[in-house]
Scaffold this active site. Structure first.
Site, PDB file in Angstrom:
ATOM      1  N   ASN A   9       0.867  -1.181   0.000  1.00 38.11           N
ATOM      2  CA  ASN A   9       0.000   0.000   0.000  1.00 38.11           C
ATOM      3  C   ASN A   9       0.905   1.233   0.000  1.00 38.11           C
ATOM      4  O   ASN A   9       1.504   1.559   1.018  1.00 38.11           O
ATOM      5  CB  ASN A   9      -0.889  -0.031   1.254  1.00 38.11           C
ATOM      6  N   TRP A  10       0.987   1.886  -1.153  1.00 42.07           N
ATOM      7  CA  TRP A  10       1.905   3.034  -1.268  1.00 42.07           C
ATOM      8  C   TRP A  10       1.353   4.279  -0.567  1.00 42.07           C
ATOM      9  O   TRP A  10       2.031   5.285  -0.456  1.00 42.07           O
ATOM     10  CB  TRP A  10       2.175   3.348  -2.741  1.00 42.07           C
ATOM     11  N   LYS A  11       0.091   4.218  -0.146  1.00 43.86           N
ATOM     12  CA  LYS A  11      -0.578   5.372   0.487  1.00 43.86           C
ATOM     13  C   LYS A  11      -0.385   6.623  -0.371  1.00 43.86           C
ATOM     14  O   LYS A  11      -0.289   6.511  -1.595  1.00 43.86           O
ATOM     15  CB  LYS A  11      -0.065   5.581   1.913  1.00 43.86           C
ATOM     16  N   HIS A  95      -9.803   0.375   5.113  1.00 48.55           N
ATOM     17  CA  HIS A  95      -8.499   0.631   5.756  1.00 48.55           C
ATOM     18  C   HIS A  95      -8.738   1.560   6.957  1.00 48.55           C
ATOM     19  O   HIS A  95      -9.558   2.480   6.883  1.00 48.55           O
ATOM     20  CB  HIS A  95      -7.540   1.280   4.755  1.00 48.55           C
ATOM     21  N   GLU A  97      -7.179   3.989   8.091  1.00 43.87           N
ATOM     22  CA  GLU A  97      -7.007   5.432   7.824  1.00 43.87           C
ATOM     23  C   GLU A  97      -8.269   6.007   7.184  1.00 43.87           C
ATOM     24  O   GLU A  97      -8.618   7.163   7.416  1.00 43.87           O
ATOM     25  CB  GLU A  97      -5.754   5.650   6.952  1.00 43.87           C
ATOM     26  N   GLU A 167      -5.399  -5.706  10.517  1.00 41.78           N
ATOM     27  CA  GLU A 167      -4.419  -4.640  10.710  1.00 41.78           C
ATOM     28  C   GLU A 167      -4.676  -3.944  12.045  1.00 41.78           C
ATOM     29  O   GLU A 167      -5.529  -3.041  12.112  1.00 41.78           O
ATOM     30  CB  GLU A 167      -4.542  -3.617   9.588  1.00 41.78           C
ATOM     31  N   GLY A 173       2.107   1.877  10.716  1.00 40.32           N
ATOM     32  CA  GLY A 173       2.996   3.029  10.586  1.00 40.32           C
ATOM     33  C   GLY A 173       3.695   3.421  11.878  1.00 40.32           C
ATOM     34  O   GLY A 173       4.289   4.502  11.960  1.00 40.32           O
ATOM     35  N   SER A 212       3.271  -2.560  10.247  1.00 41.36           N
ATOM     36  CA  SER A 212       4.738  -2.520  10.390  1.00 41.36           C
ATOM     37  C   SER A 212       5.404  -3.849  10.027  1.00 41.36           C
ATOM     38  O   SER A 212       6.344  -4.280  10.697  1.00 41.36           O
ATOM     39  CB  SER A 212       5.127  -2.072  11.802  1.00 41.36           C
ATOM     40  N   GLY A 233       2.656  -1.285   4.281  1.00 40.55           N
ATOM     41  CA  GLY A 233       2.640   0.136   3.961  1.00 40.55           C
ATOM     42  C   GLY A 233       4.049   0.648   3.717  1.00 40.55           C
ATOM     43  O   GLY A 233       4.637   0.460   2.655  1.00 40.55           O
ATOM     44  N   GLY A 234       4.632   1.265   4.742  1.00 43.18           N
ATOM     45  CA  GLY A 234       5.934   1.932   4.615  1.00 43.18           C
ATOM     46  C   GLY A 234       6.996   1.098   3.923  1.00 43.18           C
ATOM     47  O   GLY A 234       7.709   1.593   3.031  1.00 43.18           O
TER      48      GLY A 234
END
Ligand code: PEP
Length: 250
Positions: A9-11, A95, A97, A167, A173, A212, A233-234
Site C-alpha cells: 500500500n503506497w498510500k 483501511h 485510515e 491490521e 505506521g 509494520s 505500507g511503509g
C-alpha cells in the site's frame, strides 16, 4: 491450499519519477513465483502508468479505495468500473485510515466491497482494533463486530471472492508489530467466525496481516497457520525491503 498474497500500500506517496524507479527495482528484485502473489496499490493518478510498467510482470495492480456508488455526481470519487478499466485487480476497503480520518462507516465499507465485486475487483477488507481496545481486552470482540457489520450487509458469500486483512491500528505506521502469536490468535478467530457461517469459505479465504511488516519479521508472521501473507505500507516503498518481505511469503 491458500496462495499467499503480499500487497504493497503506497498510500499518498510517490511521483511519476519515483514510481518508475521503484517499479524498475521491484521488477529486478521480486520473483513473482507460483507460491506467493504480489500486488501494489499506487495512488489513483498513477494507476494507469504503474499498470503499464508492471505489464506481464506477474505483479498485480490494486487501488487504495473505491466509491460505493456506480457513477454520477460524486465529485472526487472513483468508481469500481473506472478502477477495472484502469487495470486494477484488487482494491482496499475499510483501511483504518479511511475509517478514522474520513469517517467511513461499516455500512459504507460494505457498500464499497459490493461495488468492487460487482465489477470483478477483489476487495481486501481491512479490520483491526485500536491500542485502547487491545489494552481493554476487546480485540477479538472489536474485530468480530467489524466483520459482522460488513457481512450482515454483503453476506458471507461475498468472502468467496475477497481477501481479509487484519491490521491492528496501533501497529500501522508505528514500527510496532503484533507478535506472530498475537496476530495468529486474531486470524484464527476471524477464520473460525467465517467458517461458522460457511466452512468452505472459512477454509479458503486469505487473511493477511498488516502493521509494520518488515523483512525482519515477515517470515515469522507468514509462517503462522492462519496468516496468508501481508498488507505492507511503509516498507513497500523500498524495493529491496519489499522484495525480501515477498520472499518471506514464498
Ligand atoms: C498499511 O498501510 O496498511 C500498513 C500496514 O502500513 P505499515 O506497514 O506502514 O504499518
Amino acid at each position: 491450499m491458500r496462495q499467499p498474497l503480499v500487497a504493497g500500500n503506497w498510500k499518498m506517496h510517490g511521483s511519476r519519477v519515483e514510481n518508475a524507479s521503484l517499479v524498475s527495482a521491484l521488477l529486478d528484485l521480486v520473483q513473482p513465483e507460483k507460491r506467493a502473489e504480489i500486488m501494489v496499490c499506487p495512488p489513483f493518478p498513477y494507476l494507469l502508468e504503474t499498470g503499464r510498467l508492471l505489464k506481464d510482470s506477474g505483479i498485480a495492480l490494486g487501488a487504495q479505495s473505491v466509491c460505493a456508488e456506480a457513477q454520477g455526481a460524486f465529485t472526487g470519487e472513483v468508481s469500481a468500473a473506472m478502477l477495472k478499466d484502469a487495470g486494477c485487480a484488487y482494491v482496499l476497503v475499510g483501511h483504518s485510515e479511511r475509517r478514522q480520518l474520513y469517517g467511513e462507516s461499516a455500512d459504507l465499507v460494505a457498500g464499497k466491497l459490493m461495488a468492487a465485486q460487482s465489477h470483478g475487483l477483489v476487495p481486501v477488507l481491512c479490520v483491526g482494533e485500536t491500542l485502547e481496545e487491545r489494552e481493554g481486552g476487546q480485540t477479538l470482540n472489536v474485530v468480530s463486530r467489524q466483520l459482522e457489520a460488513v457481512l450482515s450487509v454483503s453476506g458471507v458469500g461475498s468472502l468467496a471472492k475477497a481477501v481479509i486483512a487484519y491490521e491492528p491500528v496501533w501497529a500501522i505506521g508505528t514500527g510496532r508489530t503484533a507478535s506472530s502469536e498475537q496476530a495468529q490468535e486474531v486470524h484464527a478467530t476471524i477464520r473460525a467466525k467465517v467458517a461458522g457461517l460457511d466452512a468452505t469459505i472459512g477454509g479458503s479465504v486469505r487473511i493477511l496481516y498488516g502493521g509494520s511488516v518488515k523483512a525482519s519479521n515477515a517470515r515469522e508472521l507468514f509462517a503462522m497457520p492462519d496468516i496468508d501473507g501481508g498488507l505492507v505500507g511503509g516498507a513497500s516503498l523500498k524495493a529491496d525491503e519489499f522484495a525480501r518481505i515477498c520472499a518471506g511469503a514464498g
